[in-house]
Design a protein around this motif. Sequence first.
Motif, PDB file in Angstrom:
ATOM      1  N   ARG A  57       0.815  -1.209   0.000  1.00 25.05           N
ATOM      2  CA  ARG A  57       0.000   0.000   0.000  1.00 25.05           C
ATOM      3  C   ARG A  57       0.851   1.263   0.000  1.00 25.05           C
ATOM      4  O   ARG A  57       2.022   1.262   0.368  1.00 25.05           O
ATOM      5  CB  ARG A  57      -0.908   0.019   1.230  1.00 25.05           C
ATOM      6  CG  ARG A  57      -1.911  -1.104   1.263  1.00 25.05           C
ATOM      7  CD  ARG A  57      -3.020  -0.778   2.241  1.00 25.05           C
ATOM      8  NE  ARG A  57      -3.995  -1.853   2.344  1.00 25.05           N
ATOM      9  CZ  ARG A  57      -4.936  -2.092   1.462  1.00 25.05           C
ATOM     10  NH1 ARG A  57      -5.022  -1.351   0.386  1.00 25.05           N
ATOM     11  NH2 ARG A  57      -5.790  -3.079   1.632  1.00 25.05           N
ATOM     12  N   ARG A  58       0.193   2.331  -0.399  1.00 24.98           N
ATOM     13  CA  ARG A  58       0.768   3.664  -0.275  1.00 24.98           C
ATOM     14  C   ARG A  58      -0.102   4.465   0.690  1.00 24.98           C
ATOM     15  O   ARG A  58      -1.199   4.046   1.055  1.00 24.98           O
ATOM     16  CB  ARG A  58       0.847   4.335  -1.651  1.00 24.98           C
ATOM     17  CG  ARG A  58       1.748   3.555  -2.600  1.00 24.98           C
ATOM     18  CD  ARG A  58       1.739   4.090  -4.004  1.00 24.98           C
ATOM     19  NE  ARG A  58       2.483   3.209  -4.887  1.00 24.98           N
ATOM     20  CZ  ARG A  58       2.526   3.326  -6.206  1.00 24.98           C
ATOM     21  NH1 ARG A  58       1.852   4.300  -6.808  1.00 24.98           N
ATOM     22  NH2 ARG A  58       3.224   2.483  -6.935  1.00 24.98           N
ATOM     23  N   LYS A  59       0.401   5.586   1.103  1.00 22.44           N
ATOM     24  CA  LYS A  59      -0.370   6.424   2.020  1.00 22.44           C
ATOM     25  C   LYS A  59      -1.713   6.791   1.391  1.00 22.44           C
ATOM     26  O   LYS A  59      -1.800   7.067   0.202  1.00 22.44           O
ATOM     27  CB  LYS A  59       0.418   7.685   2.375  1.00 22.44           C
ATOM     28  CG  LYS A  59       1.548   7.430   3.365  1.00 22.44           C
ATOM     29  CD  LYS A  59       2.036   8.724   3.993  1.00 22.44           C
ATOM     30  CE  LYS A  59       2.991   8.434   5.131  1.00 22.44           C
ATOM     31  NZ  LYS A  59       3.370   9.665   5.865  1.00 22.44           N
ATOM     32  N   GLY A  60      -2.753   6.779   2.222  1.00 22.50           N
ATOM     33  CA  GLY A  60      -4.083   7.118   1.740  1.00 22.50           C
ATOM     34  C   GLY A  60      -4.820   5.968   1.092  1.00 22.50           C
ATOM     35  O   GLY A  60      -5.899   6.169   0.545  1.00 22.50           O
ATOM     36  N   ASP A 105       5.869   5.454   1.955  1.00 23.56           N
ATOM     37  CA  ASP A 105       5.520   4.363   1.051  1.00 23.56           C
ATOM     38  C   ASP A 105       6.674   4.090   0.102  1.00 23.56           C
ATOM     39  O   ASP A 105       7.673   4.826   0.084  1.00 23.56           O
ATOM     40  CB  ASP A 105       4.200   4.628   0.318  1.00 23.56           C
ATOM     41  CG  ASP A 105       4.233   5.846  -0.588  1.00 23.56           C
ATOM     42  OD1 ASP A 105       5.252   6.055  -1.271  1.00 23.56           O
ATOM     43  OD2 ASP A 105       3.219   6.570  -0.627  1.00 23.56           O
ATOM     44  N   GLY A 106       6.538   3.009  -0.654  1.00 26.18           N
ATOM     45  CA  GLY A 106       7.658   2.546  -1.473  1.00 26.18           C
ATOM     46  C   GLY A 106       8.102   3.494  -2.555  1.00 26.18           C
ATOM     47  O   GLY A 106       9.206   3.345  -3.098  1.00 26.18           O
ATOM     48  N   GLN A 107       7.260   4.484  -2.897  1.00 26.62           N
ATOM     49  CA  GLN A 107       7.600   5.425  -3.958  1.00 26.62           C
ATOM     50  C   GLN A 107       8.189   6.732  -3.429  1.00 26.62           C
ATOM     51  O   GLN A 107       8.528   7.613  -4.214  1.00 26.62           O
ATOM     52  CB  GLN A 107       6.342   5.730  -4.782  1.00 26.62           C
ATOM     53  CG  GLN A 107       5.676   4.491  -5.365  1.00 26.62           C
ATOM     54  CD  GLN A 107       6.624   3.638  -6.182  1.00 26.62           C
ATOM     55  OE1 GLN A 107       7.259   4.133  -7.109  1.00 26.62           O
ATOM     56  NE2 GLN A 107       6.739   2.358  -5.842  1.00 26.62           N
ATOM     57  N   HIS A 108       8.338   6.856  -2.111  1.00 21.85           N
ATOM     58  CA  HIS A 108       8.888   8.077  -1.520  1.00 21.85           C
ATOM     59  C   HIS A 108      10.380   8.181  -1.860  1.00 21.85           C
ATOM     60  O   HIS A 108      11.083   7.160  -1.937  1.00 21.85           O
ATOM     61  CB  HIS A 108       8.695   8.057  -0.007  1.00 21.85           C
ATOM     62  CG  HIS A 108       8.958   9.368   0.665  1.00 21.85           C
ATOM     63  ND1 HIS A 108      10.229   9.812   0.954  1.00 21.85           N
ATOM     64  CD2 HIS A 108       8.101  10.342   1.097  1.00 21.85           C
ATOM     65  CE1 HIS A 108      10.151  10.997   1.544  1.00 21.85           C
ATOM     66  NE2 HIS A 108       8.876  11.343   1.640  1.00 21.85           N
ATOM     67  N   PRO A 109      10.892   9.397  -2.073  1.00 18.55           N
ATOM     68  CA  PRO A 109      12.328   9.551  -2.396  1.00 18.55           C
ATOM     69  C   PRO A 109      13.262   8.903  -1.377  1.00 18.55           C
ATOM     70  O   PRO A 109      14.334   8.407  -1.742  1.00 18.55           O
ATOM     71  CB  PRO A 109      12.507  11.073  -2.418  1.00 18.55           C
ATOM     72  CG  PRO A 109      11.161  11.603  -2.800  1.00 18.55           C
ATOM     73  CD  PRO A 109      10.171  10.678  -2.156  1.00 18.55           C
ATOM     74  N   VAL A 110      12.863   8.882  -0.100  1.00 13.78           N
ATOM     75  CA  VAL A 110      13.701   8.260   0.928  1.00 13.78           C
ATOM     76  C   VAL A 110      13.908   6.772   0.653  1.00 13.78           C
ATOM     77  O   VAL A 110      14.925   6.197   1.049  1.00 13.78           O
ATOM     78  CB  VAL A 110      13.054   8.470   2.317  1.00 13.78           C
ATOM     79  CG1 VAL A 110      13.758   7.643   3.389  1.00 13.78           C
ATOM     80  CG2 VAL A 110      13.083   9.950   2.693  1.00 13.78           C
ATOM     81  N   PRO A 128       8.247  -2.369  -0.887  1.00 15.19           N
ATOM     82  CA  PRO A 128       7.481  -2.290   0.361  1.00 15.19           C
ATOM     83  C   PRO A 128       7.653  -0.945   1.054  1.00 15.19           C
ATOM     84  O   PRO A 128       8.688  -0.285   0.912  1.00 15.19           O
ATOM     85  CB  PRO A 128       8.075  -3.424   1.210  1.00 15.19           C
ATOM     86  CG  PRO A 128       9.452  -3.633   0.664  1.00 15.19           C
ATOM     87  CD  PRO A 128       9.346  -3.352  -0.805  1.00 15.19           C
ATOM     88  N   PRO A 129       6.640  -0.528   1.808  1.00 19.90           N
ATOM     89  CA  PRO A 129       6.727   0.735   2.539  1.00 19.90           C
ATOM     90  C   PRO A 129       7.500   0.567   3.846  1.00 19.90           C
ATOM     91  O   PRO A 129       7.719  -0.555   4.313  1.00 19.90           O
ATOM     92  CB  PRO A 129       5.257   1.061   2.829  1.00 19.90           C
ATOM     93  CG  PRO A 129       4.626  -0.284   2.983  1.00 19.90           C
ATOM     94  CD  PRO A 129       5.328  -1.182   1.984  1.00 19.90           C
TER      95      PRO A 129
END
Length: 283
Positions: free
Chosen positions: A135-138, A179-184, A203-204
Amino acid sequence: MAEQGGHTLSDGAPLNPTPSEWEIRAFEALFAPVRAWASPRFFGLDNIPAQGPVLIVANHNLLGGIDAPLLMPAILRERGRLVRGLAEHVLMVPGVREFLHRFGAVRGTRANCLTLLERGEAVVVFPGGGREAIRRKGEKYVLKWEGRTGFARMAIQAGVPIVPLAMIGIDDAYDIVFDGQHPVMRPLRWTCSLLGINPELNPPLVKGIGPTPLPRPERFYFSAGAPIDPTPWLEADDLDSAAEDLRDVVRKGLEEELQFLFNERDRDSGRTLVGRLRGALPW
């Protein structure tokens, strides 16, 4: 293997897995800490036929593999059926693959699914796949079924009923930090790419109790709805349209089961560990 089913399963999976009583007890012991922590409740399992082919269509929760291991033994105890799971391709590696095979899971292909249904098995499928679990945020408890009609096609092709099965709990036990797509998370995405893992499935980073990865002791809830008969769609001229229509009917049924569970959760004084401990007190 042909996509029309057959008499064998891929990867050497057994047609008739027969885990021993000792293996079942060992499996349950392995997940006993999760069961004790989550104190699951089950509703409507009698809607799963005790015999004959059936396609159980369920939602994935955050991370995917925490709650399902509590569901399968419950169905085995209450309905006497070893449910055959359709596993993600990424799990079918030596070691893990053999363990999954022993307890009835097979690689998630249409051919495997049709073979099992033709043999009268109970098969569980998660249409949202890995993307729904990662999942991603939201996206808490959001069904990611866009374009997913394969399960409906198989139900129409095999002429088998569909039981919508909802699960909630783990999405309440964790918060997504990144989430897994965040720059961090870029280093992890790079690592996943090297391993050949779909970048959509990175994965997040999650947290449970405080900043730790230990999940909050939220109760898990499961509910199986009434079977959906595919007969009205069997003679459709346009299979694509029929599959989309049946998918939408199943989705509505699953969303109704989710809402039922949300209502049960919200009025359950034992939803949290504190509530469960308070309820166990003699005064």
